[in-house]
Scaffold this motif. Structure first.
Motif, short mmCIF file in Angstrom:
data_model
loop_
_atom_site.label_atom_id
_atom_site.label_comp_id
_atom_site.label_asym_id
_atom_site.label_seq_id
_atom_site.Cartn_x
_atom_site.Cartn_y
_atom_site.Cartn_z
N VAL A 94 26.26 -4.91 57.93
CA VAL A 94 25.64 -5.56 57.07
C VAL A 94 24.29 -5.19 56.88
O VAL A 94 23.31 -5.01 57.59
CB VAL A 94 25.17 -7.19 57.63
CG1 VAL A 94 24.37 -8.17 56.57
CG2 VAL A 94 26.62 -7.57 58.04
N PRO A 95 24.18 -4.69 55.30
CA PRO A 95 22.84 -4.14 54.99
C PRO A 95 21.70 -5.30 54.80
O PRO A 95 22.18 -6.26 54.10
CB PRO A 95 23.15 -3.54 53.68
CG PRO A 95 24.87 -3.81 53.28
CD PRO A 95 25.14 -4.65 54.39
N GLN A 96 20.55 -4.87 55.09
CA GLN A 96 19.80 -5.88 54.97
C GLN A 96 18.36 -5.46 54.41
O GLN A 96 17.64 -4.45 54.94
CB GLN A 96 19.32 -6.68 56.41
CG GLN A 96 18.65 -8.17 56.21
CD GLN A 96 18.61 -8.95 57.64
OE1 GLN A 96 17.59 -8.61 58.25
NE2 GLN A 96 19.46 -9.61 57.97
N GLY A 97 17.65 -6.07 53.58
CA GLY A 97 16.27 -5.96 52.92
C GLY A 97 15.47 -6.87 53.59
O GLY A 97 15.31 -6.96 54.62
N GLY A 98 14.77 -7.59 52.77
CA GLY A 98 13.82 -8.71 53.12
C GLY A 98 14.34 -9.76 53.53
O GLY A 98 13.54 -10.80 54.08
#
Ligand code: 2HG
Ligand code: ZN
Length: 478
Positions: A70-74
């Motif tokens: 699961v890619p996650q930014g902010g």
């Protein structure tokens, strides 16, 4: 934790070093819950690569182990777009350490940034070079470029500059087998086959992980005017927008609508929020005009337009900011709407769009539908009226159990959706699909469109490792 995952974690530590791997549940917990607190997942690890090479190795290792990523930014998604599964079967890959602004080019009007740069930091870097990064969203201090592009964020400046995808010149993306699509070009013309970068914009991390981007900049404004207007009706707000847009479309940088109900919540819950207009109004419009042209006379234009709007009964009162601080104070009243609604209690969001001309009808009909469905429900619409995107949000009736209210979310979204469909609108204008709305895809995007999306997903992510359970509804396959 099974043996495969244990072996994978050892390999991941080797790829990113101890500083790049969080294993303690106390450290990983914030990455497993969304901003709205609708979903709480679990993850054995949060991996934080510091470079594209490290990210590619992380993806390669996870692919070899058959573990979901699961890619996650902010982590500011409004639709649970970046939460891992409840069963702990996904590794979260946080892009936050890939946070370098690689270059800003005022001649080419472009900026090259890594995925973990916050939108605010990218805006500041552009401003320092005398340019404007014309994308502005309420979560810009926290939201990161990778997430902003992956979700094709919209925001306040869409009316003038389009959505996030319209700003993408080039992208670098790590694909499902760990290879890197090196598309960091900064050409205004490049007509060479399928436009791959646009596939990844709005794919919400289901096709690959954006690691860096080249974005278009604009010349920085030399004149900016911001006004808050009390308006008697939604139709009056639309009339004011049309008036200003006809006057000078190129200078209308933002045109935001807010209901009096939402404004009252901001004033109640947000420290420092202050209303400069004395009498409460049922509706408000926030206008920003800006131009890079010198001596454009924006102030005079705005004053004349507001005077004419008052004579026409479109505006009952208005204040024009006299300084940067006042501009920020007026914007605060708009940008804190999401936070104020969260503090008030349970809310259901409908991030919908309709043709701009239909906004008043949509608000009237959706209000009636929701009030009939849940007597006492508090309707709190606001949003980007200039591009037809309204956040038709609802707060629980006073005294209603929050869980009981949230249990009605599909009923509410479906009732609003029916009105929006009838007006040829969209059920997700800018927040995307995430985990919240895949169930709506067959109705709204079914048939050939959804099937084509599934084929693209299978082609680029054949084992279905990226952001499982997001965007596409389950079909028994990936
Ligand atoms: C905004 O416009 C965001 O402030 C959040 O898109 C909207 O809270 C919402 O529904
Ligand atoms: Zn918005």
């Amino acid at each position: 934790m099974n043996e495969t995952v244990q072996t994978l974690l050892v390999a991941l530590r080797g790829a990113v070093g101890p500083a790049g791997l969080l294993l303690d549940p106390a450290d990983t917990a914030p990455f497993a819950e969304d901003w709205r607190r609708l979903y709480r997942g679990q993850t054995p690890a949060v991996v934080r690569p510091a470079s594209t090479a490290e990210l590619a190795e992380v993806v390669r290792l996870c692919a070899a182990a058959g573990v979901g990523v699961v890619p996650q930014g902010g982590n500011t998604s409004m639709v649970g777009g970046a939460v891992p599964a409840e069963d702990g079967s996904d590794i979260v890959v946080s892009l936050s350490r890939m946070n370098r602004v690689r270059s800003v080019d005022p001649l080419d009007l472009s900026i090259t940034v890594e995925a973990g740069v916050t939108l605010k930091a990218a805006q500041d870097a552009a401003a320092a070079a005398g340019c404007l990064l014309p994308l502005s969203i309420s979560a810009e201090g926290t939201a990161q470029i990778g997430g902003v592009l992956s979700t094709n964020a919209g925001g306040n400046n869409t009316v003038r500059y389009g959505n996030a995808r319209d700003l993408i010149l080039g992208l670098e993306v790590v694909l499902a087998d760990g290879t890197v699509f090196e598309g960091l070009r900064r050409l205004r013309k490049d007509n060479t086959g399928y436009c791959l970068r646009q596939l990844f914009a709005g794919a919400e991390g289901t096709l690959g992980i954006i690691s860096a981007a080249v974005l278009k900049l604009a010349p920085r404004a030399v004149e900016t005017e911001v006004a808050l207007c009390a308006v008697p009706t939604v139709a009056a707000a639309l009339a004011l927008f049309t008036r200003l847009h006809r006057e000078d479309p190129a200078s209308v940088q933002a045109f935001e609508y807010m209901a009096g109900t939402g404004m009252a919540l901001v004033l109640r819950h947000i420290p420092g929020a202050a209303m400069p207009i004395a009498a409460p109004s049922p509706h408000y419009a926030l206008v920003e005009l800006a131009t890079p042209r010198r001596n454009a006379g924006l102030r005079a234009m705005l004053e004349a337009a507001l005077e004419a709007a008052m004579e026409a009964g479109e505006v009952t009162d208005a204040v024009i900011a006299e300084s940067g601080a006042q501009r920020a104070a007026l914007w605060k009243l708009r940008e804190e709407h999401a936070e104020a609604q969260k503090r008030e209690g349970a809310n259901v969001k409908n991030d919908i769009s309709v043709p701009v001309s239909k906004v008043p009808e949509m608000i009237a009909r959706a209000t009636a539908a929701c009030e009939a469905l849940i007597p006492g429900v508090r309707v709190v619409p606001f949003g980007h009226m200039g591009d037809g995107n309204i956040h038709f949000n609802l707060e629980q009736p006073v005294g209603m159990d929050p869980a009981a209210f949230l249990a009605r979310d599909h009923d509410i979204m479906d009732a609003v959706g029916e009105v929006v469909r009838d007006l040829d609108g969209s059920f997700s204008a800018e927040h995307g699909i995430g985990k919240l709305k895949p169930y709506m895809m067959p109705l709204w995007r079914g048939g050939a469109e959804l099937e084509a999306m599934r084929r693209i997903k299978r082609a680029l992510d054949p084992h279905g490792m990226f952001n499982r359970g997001k965007v596409l509804p389950a079909d028994g396959g990936v």
